[in-house]
Scaffold this motif. Structure first.
Motif, PDB file in Angstrom:
ATOM      1  N   ARG A   1      21.867 -43.460 -22.383  1.00 33.78           N
ATOM      2  CA  ARG A   1      21.517 -44.858 -22.654  1.00 33.78           C
ATOM      3  C   ARG A   1      22.402 -45.406 -23.766  1.00 33.78           C
ATOM      4  N   PRO A   2      23.100 -46.506 -23.488  1.00 35.29           N
ATOM      5  CA  PRO A   2      23.972 -47.065 -24.535  1.00 35.29           C
ATOM      6  C   PRO A   2      23.147 -47.628 -25.684  1.00 35.29           C
ATOM      7  N   LEU A   3      23.710 -47.547 -26.868  1.00 39.23           N
ATOM      8  CA  LEU A   3      23.080 -48.112 -28.058  1.00 39.23           C
ATOM      9  C   LEU A   3      23.735 -49.447 -28.373  1.00 39.23           C
ATOM     10  N   THR A   4      22.932 -50.478 -28.475  1.00 37.50           N
ATOM     11  CA  THR A   4      23.434 -51.799 -28.809  1.00 37.50           C
ATOM     12  C   THR A   4      23.047 -52.136 -30.243  1.00 37.50           C
ATOM     13  N   PRO A   5      23.838 -52.949 -30.919  1.00 37.34           N
ATOM     14  CA  PRO A   5      23.541 -53.241 -32.338  1.00 37.34           C
ATOM     15  C   PRO A   5      22.223 -53.966 -32.549  1.00 37.34           C
ATOM     16  N   LEU A   6      21.796 -54.806 -31.629  1.00 35.93           N
ATOM     17  CA  LEU A   6      20.633 -55.654 -31.855  1.00 35.93           C
ATOM     18  C   LEU A   6      19.384 -55.145 -31.156  1.00 35.93           C
ATOM     19  N   THR A   7      19.507 -54.791 -29.869  1.00 34.84           N
ATOM     20  CA  THR A   7      18.314 -54.408 -29.101  1.00 34.84           C
ATOM     21  C   THR A   7      18.566 -53.092 -28.382  1.00 34.84           C
ATOM     22  N   LEU A   8      17.478 -52.460 -28.005  1.00 33.29           N
ATOM     23  CA  LEU A   8      17.547 -51.251 -27.201  1.00 33.29           C
ATOM     24  C   LEU A   8      17.349 -51.609 -25.736  1.00 33.29           C
ATOM     25  N   MET A   9      18.017 -50.880 -24.874  1.00 27.63           N
ATOM     26  CA  MET A   9      17.929 -51.135 -23.444  1.00 27.63           C
ATOM     27  C   MET A   9      16.751 -50.380 -22.849  1.00 27.63           C
ATOM     28  N   SER A  10      16.191 -50.965 -21.800  1.00 29.41           N
ATOM     29  CA  SER A  10      15.216 -50.225 -20.997  1.00 29.41           C
ATOM     30  C   SER A  10      15.961 -49.199 -20.154  1.00 29.41           C
ATOM     31  N   HIS A  11      15.198 -48.298 -19.540  1.00 28.90           N
ATOM     32  CA  HIS A  11      15.846 -47.295 -18.681  1.00 28.90           C
ATOM     33  C   HIS A  11      16.543 -47.969 -17.500  1.00 28.90           C
ATOM     34  N   GLN A  12      15.908 -48.994 -16.956  1.00 29.88           N
ATOM     35  CA  GLN A  12      16.532 -49.693 -15.831  1.00 29.88           C
ATOM     36  C   GLN A  12      17.856 -50.329 -16.239  1.00 29.88           C
ATOM     37  N   GLU A  13      17.872 -50.982 -17.388  1.00 34.61           N
ATOM     38  CA  GLU A  13      19.108 -51.594 -17.864  1.00 34.61           C
ATOM     39  C   GLU A  13      20.164 -50.530 -18.174  1.00 34.61           C
ATOM     40  N   ALA A  14      19.720 -49.406 -18.720  1.00 40.08           N
ATOM     41  CA  ALA A  14      20.663 -48.340 -19.034  1.00 40.08           C
ATOM     42  C   ALA A  14      21.288 -47.758 -17.772  1.00 40.08           C
ATOM     43  N   VAL A  15      20.468 -47.571 -16.734  1.00 41.71           N
ATOM     44  CA  VAL A  15      21.005 -47.044 -15.473  1.00 41.71           C
ATOM     45  C   VAL A  15      22.032 -48.012 -14.887  1.00 41.71           C
ATOM     46  N   GLU A  16      21.733 -49.312 -14.931  1.00 40.53           N
ATOM     47  CA  GLU A  16      22.686 -50.293 -14.403  1.00 40.53           C
ATOM     48  C   GLU A  16      23.988 -50.259 -15.187  1.00 40.53           C
ATOM     49  N   GLU A  17      23.879 -50.109 -16.505  1.00 36.97           N
ATOM     50  CA  GLU A  17      25.086 -50.030 -17.336  1.00 36.97           C
ATOM     51  C   GLU A  17      25.896 -48.777 -17.014  1.00 36.97           C
ATOM     52  N   CYS A  18      25.221 -47.668 -16.828  1.00 41.01           N
ATOM     53  CA  CYS A  18      25.918 -46.420 -16.513  1.00 41.01           C
ATOM     54  C   CYS A  18      26.566 -46.478 -15.132  1.00 41.01           C
ATOM     55  N   VAL A  19      25.859 -47.058 -14.170  1.00 42.43           N
ATOM     56  CA  VAL A  19      26.420 -47.176 -12.824  1.00 42.43           C
ATOM     57  C   VAL A  19      27.672 -48.055 -12.846  1.00 42.43           C
ATOM     58  N   ALA A  20      27.607 -49.173 -13.560  1.00 42.91           N
ATOM     59  CA  ALA A  20      28.774 -50.059 -13.640  1.00 42.91           C
ATOM     60  C   ALA A  20      29.968 -49.343 -14.264  1.00 42.91           C
ATOM     61  N   ARG A  21      29.715 -48.556 -15.302  1.00 45.80           N
ATOM     62  CA  ARG A  21      30.816 -47.832 -15.945  1.00 45.80           C
ATOM     63  C   ARG A  21      31.366 -46.743 -15.024  1.00 45.80           C
ATOM     64  N   ALA A  22      30.487 -46.061 -14.278  1.00 48.88           N
ATOM     65  CA  ALA A  22      30.957 -45.027 -13.341  1.00 48.88           C
ATOM     66  C   ALA A  22      31.780 -45.642 -12.227  1.00 48.88           C
ATOM     67  N   VAL A  23      31.385 -46.818 -11.735  1.00 51.15           N
ATOM     68  CA  VAL A  23      32.158 -47.483 -10.680  1.00 51.15           C
ATOM     69  C   VAL A  23      33.538 -47.868 -11.210  1.00 51.15           C
ATOM     70  N   LYS A  24      33.595 -48.378 -12.420  1.00 50.31           N
ATOM     71  CA  LYS A  24      34.896 -48.738 -12.986  1.00 50.31           C
ATOM     72  C   LYS A  24      35.780 -47.504 -13.176  1.00 50.31           C
ATOM     73  N   TRP A  25      35.158 -46.390 -13.556  1.00 51.88           N
ATOM     74  CA  TRP A  25      35.944 -45.160 -13.682  1.00 51.88           C
ATOM     75  C   TRP A  25      36.486 -44.723 -12.317  1.00 51.88           C
ATOM     76  N   ALA A  26      35.650 -44.786 -11.288  1.00 51.41           N
ATOM     77  CA  ALA A  26      36.088 -44.348  -9.962  1.00 51.41           C
ATOM     78  C   ALA A  26      37.169 -45.245  -9.385  1.00 51.41           C
ATOM     79  N   THR A  27      37.196 -46.512  -9.783  1.00 49.34           N
ATOM     80  CA  THR A  27      38.197 -47.444  -9.264  1.00 49.34           C
ATOM     81  C   THR A  27      39.387 -47.604 -10.196  1.00 49.34           C
TER      82      THR A  27
END
Length: 272
Positions: A160-186
């Motif tokens: 789960r990424p750490l943001t300076p102001l707020t913490l992410m929910s698990h759903q938001e964290a999964v979406e962030e991780c998926v987006a980063r994995a897709v960018k890595w694969a492409t």
């Protein structure tokens, strides 16, 4: 016909005149063709003969078309035409390639991450040393910081990424991780995603981590099978020098020179 003879006069027979050799014989009445009306009215076969017939060329063409549809060889480039119609093989190959890129990153990030606890008999520190020992060539260096960048990107895709102001929910964290994995694969093949900066690094792009991962995967370290060696117990240190058995459960060879103090400390001590 001859004229009737007078009474008392002997009959006279008519003698046919000799035939001229040059004269063509006249056909008999039985050999003459039938009148058209009779032929048309009384002879059905001749009427059928006058019906138009299909040219042999057209009939042969139809038969050839039927034959081609039944048993002729398929046209060329059938595989290309099938691939154009059915994209499933191409989609499956693209999915496998993208999955391989993501799993390879996560796998080696776990292998080289010294922040993780060791899982005996494997050790992240030993894995790092073994991998770096195959990259002493200064033209293709791989260093400890390079492996750190690889591990950092692996953690960024799985935590789960750490943001300076707020913490992410698990759903938001999964979406962030998926987006980063897709960018890595492409990020392969000159994609603009190749310049994306790895989080928590001093400006290290995805492209640098990809080069490090490719070099590790292409080295003999990647295909080397580990060899398990069992360390001898402290009381058997002197046996190995004499060539005797030193493994666990080995039979006692009899008296041996007194071993020195155990390595690593622990109770050589006296009486007791």
């Amino acid at each position: 016909a001859a004229a009737a003879a007078a009474p008392g006069t002997p009959p006279v027979t008519a003698t046919p005149a000799p035939r001229d050799p040059t004269e063509q014989p006249q056909p008999k009445s039985s050999d003459l063709p039938e009148p058209k009306a009779a032929a048309a009215g009384g002879n059905g076969r001749k009427q059928r003969d006058r019906e138009p017939r299909q040219p042999r060329g057209a009939a042969g063409g139809a038969e050839a078309m039927l034959g081609a549809g039944a048993g002729a060889a398929p046209p060329p480039n059938t595989a290309a035409a099938t691939a154009a119609v059915d994209p499933a093989p191409l989609v499956a190959a693209a999915v496998e390639a993208a999955t391989r890129r993501i799993i390879s990153l996560l796998y080696f990030a776990n292998v080289f991450d010294t922040n993780l606890p060791d899982h005996p008999p494997f050790s992240q520190r030993l894995e790092r040393d073994a991998a770096l020992s195959y990259h002493q060539d200064p033209t293709r260096p791989v260093t400890h910081p390079d492996l750190d960048f690889l591990c950092t990107l692996g953690r960024a895709i799985t935590t789960r990424p750490l943001t300076p102001l707020t913490l992410m929910s698990h759903q938001e964290a999964v979406e962030e991780c998926v987006a980063r994995a897709v960018k890595w694969a492409t990020s392969y093949g000159g994609s603009p995603d190749d310049d994306i900066i790895v989080p928590e690094t001093p400006g290290v792009p995805f492209g640098h981590v990809r080069v490090v991962l490719d070099r590790v995967a292409a080295s003999p370290y990647n295909t080397l099978k580990p060899v398990m060696r069992v360390s001898p117990p402290p009381g058997a240190l002197g046996l190995g020098a004499q060539g005797g058995p030193s493994g666990p459960g080995a039979p006692s060879p009899g008296p041996a020179p007194a071993p020195g103090p155990p390595i690593g400390g622990g109770g050589g001590g006296g009486g007791g």
